[in-house]
Motif scaffolding. Structure first.
Motif, PDB file in Angstrom:
ATOM      1  N   ASN A  13       0.844  -1.186   0.000  1.00  0.00           N
ATOM      2  CA  ASN A  13       0.000   0.000   0.000  1.00  0.00           C
ATOM      3  C   ASN A  13       0.885   1.243   0.000  1.00  0.00           C
ATOM      4  O   ASN A  13       1.659   1.465   0.934  1.00  0.00           O
ATOM      5  CB  ASN A  13      -0.917  -0.005   1.227  1.00  0.00           C
ATOM      6  N   TYR A  15      -0.094   4.247   0.432  1.00  0.00           N
ATOM      7  CA  TYR A  15      -0.592   5.187   1.441  1.00  0.00           C
ATOM      8  C   TYR A  15       0.175   5.075   2.759  1.00  0.00           C
ATOM      9  O   TYR A  15       0.554   6.076   3.345  1.00  0.00           O
ATOM     10  CB  TYR A  15      -2.088   4.957   1.670  1.00  0.00           C
ATOM     11  N   HIS A  20       0.866  -6.671   2.023  1.00  0.00           N
ATOM     12  CA  HIS A  20      -0.321  -7.528   2.008  1.00  0.00           C
ATOM     13  C   HIS A  20      -0.050  -8.842   1.280  1.00  0.00           C
ATOM     14  O   HIS A  20      -0.893  -9.338   0.547  1.00  0.00           O
ATOM     15  CB  HIS A  20      -1.495  -6.774   1.378  1.00  0.00           C
ATOM     16  N   GLU A  44      -5.349  -8.796   4.996  1.00  0.00           N
ATOM     17  CA  GLU A  44      -5.314  -7.502   5.685  1.00  0.00           C
ATOM     18  C   GLU A  44      -3.880  -7.051   5.916  1.00  0.00           C
ATOM     19  O   GLU A  44      -3.528  -5.928   5.638  1.00  0.00           O
ATOM     20  CB  GLU A  44      -6.083  -7.570   6.994  1.00  0.00           C
ATOM     21  N   THR A  45      -3.050  -7.906   6.453  1.00  0.00           N
ATOM     22  CA  THR A  45      -1.602  -7.667   6.539  1.00  0.00           C
ATOM     23  C   THR A  45      -0.926  -9.019   6.451  1.00  0.00           C
ATOM     24  O   THR A  45      -1.538 -10.040   6.757  1.00  0.00           O
ATOM     25  CB  THR A  45      -1.154  -6.977   7.853  1.00  0.00           C
ATOM     26  N   ILE A  58      -9.219  -7.820   2.617  1.00  0.00           N
ATOM     27  CA  ILE A  58      -9.687  -6.493   2.239  1.00  0.00           C
ATOM     28  C   ILE A  58      -9.964  -6.513   0.744  1.00  0.00           C
ATOM     29  O   ILE A  58      -9.154  -7.022  -0.034  1.00  0.00           O
ATOM     30  CB  ILE A  58      -8.606  -5.437   2.532  1.00  0.00           C
ATOM     31  N   GLN A  59     -11.086  -5.945   0.346  1.00  0.00           N
ATOM     32  CA  GLN A  59     -11.405  -5.853  -1.079  1.00  0.00           C
ATOM     33  C   GLN A  59     -10.882  -4.533  -1.619  1.00  0.00           C
ATOM     34  O   GLN A  59     -11.217  -3.466  -1.117  1.00  0.00           O
ATOM     35  CB  GLN A  59     -12.911  -5.952  -1.292  1.00  0.00           C
ATOM     36  N   LEU A  60     -10.043  -4.619  -2.645  1.00  0.00           N
ATOM     37  CA  LEU A  60      -9.479  -3.432  -3.288  1.00  0.00           C
ATOM     38  C   LEU A  60     -10.054  -3.301  -4.694  1.00  0.00           C
ATOM     39  O   LEU A  60      -9.999  -4.254  -5.466  1.00  0.00           O
ATOM     40  CB  LEU A  60      -7.959  -3.557  -3.422  1.00  0.00           C
ATOM     41  N   SER A  64      -7.541   1.162  -7.614  1.00  0.00           N
ATOM     42  CA  SER A  64      -6.573   1.549  -6.585  1.00  0.00           C
ATOM     43  C   SER A  64      -5.152   1.080  -6.922  1.00  0.00           C
ATOM     44  O   SER A  64      -4.202   1.511  -6.274  1.00  0.00           O
ATOM     45  CB  SER A  64      -6.987   1.013  -5.215  1.00  0.00           C
ATOM     46  N   ALA A  77      -4.669   3.031  -0.988  1.00  0.00           N
ATOM     47  CA  ALA A  77      -5.969   3.020  -0.329  1.00  0.00           C
ATOM     48  C   ALA A  77      -5.786   3.337   1.141  1.00  0.00           C
ATOM     49  O   ALA A  77      -4.872   2.833   1.786  1.00  0.00           O
ATOM     50  CB  ALA A  77      -6.644   1.670  -0.485  1.00  0.00           C
ATOM     51  N   GLU A  78      -6.656   4.183   1.664  1.00  0.00           N
ATOM     52  CA  GLU A  78      -6.638   4.486   3.091  1.00  0.00           C
ATOM     53  C   GLU A  78      -7.461   3.422   3.785  1.00  0.00           C
ATOM     54  O   GLU A  78      -8.677   3.383   3.677  1.00  0.00           O
ATOM     55  CB  GLU A  78      -7.242   5.866   3.326  1.00  0.00           C
ATOM     56  N   LEU A  79      -6.790   2.488   4.450  1.00  0.00           N
ATOM     57  CA  LEU A  79      -7.466   1.356   5.096  1.00  0.00           C
ATOM     58  C   LEU A  79      -7.579   1.549   6.586  1.00  0.00           C
ATOM     59  O   LEU A  79      -6.763   2.094   7.222  1.00  0.00           O
ATOM     60  CB  LEU A  79      -6.714   0.066   4.800  1.00  0.00           C
TER      61      LEU A  79
END
Length: 79
Positions: A13, A15, A20, A44-45, A58-60, A64, A77-79
């Protein structure tokens, strides 16, 4: 580029720099009517595991994705 060549690329990410996993750890989401990729389901991580060792995803949206490089896939993406 072949799909098999994408599997080893790490997903990061832009951001916040979180990792991930690799694309091989993700699921591609397709639009069956258009036959296009509409997004990714990524862990998620790569370090955190939830209850009983399972992962949260997490769905991207495909929009993105900022860059697919030689060794990395960068999304923002700001998660």
């Amino acid at each position: 580029m072949r799909l098999s060549e994408l599997g080893d690329k790490e997903i990061v990410n832009l951001y916040n720099g979180s990792r991930h996993g690799q694309l091989a750890d993700a699921e591609l989401l397709f639009d069956p009517k258009q036959g296009k990729i509409k997004g990714l389901m990524v862990p998620e991580t790569s370090e955190r595991l939830s209850f009983m060792g399972s992962r949260d995803y997490i769905q991207l949206p495909w929009s993105s994705i900022r860059k697919i490089g030689e060794d990395i896939i960068i999304f923002e993406a700001e998660l």
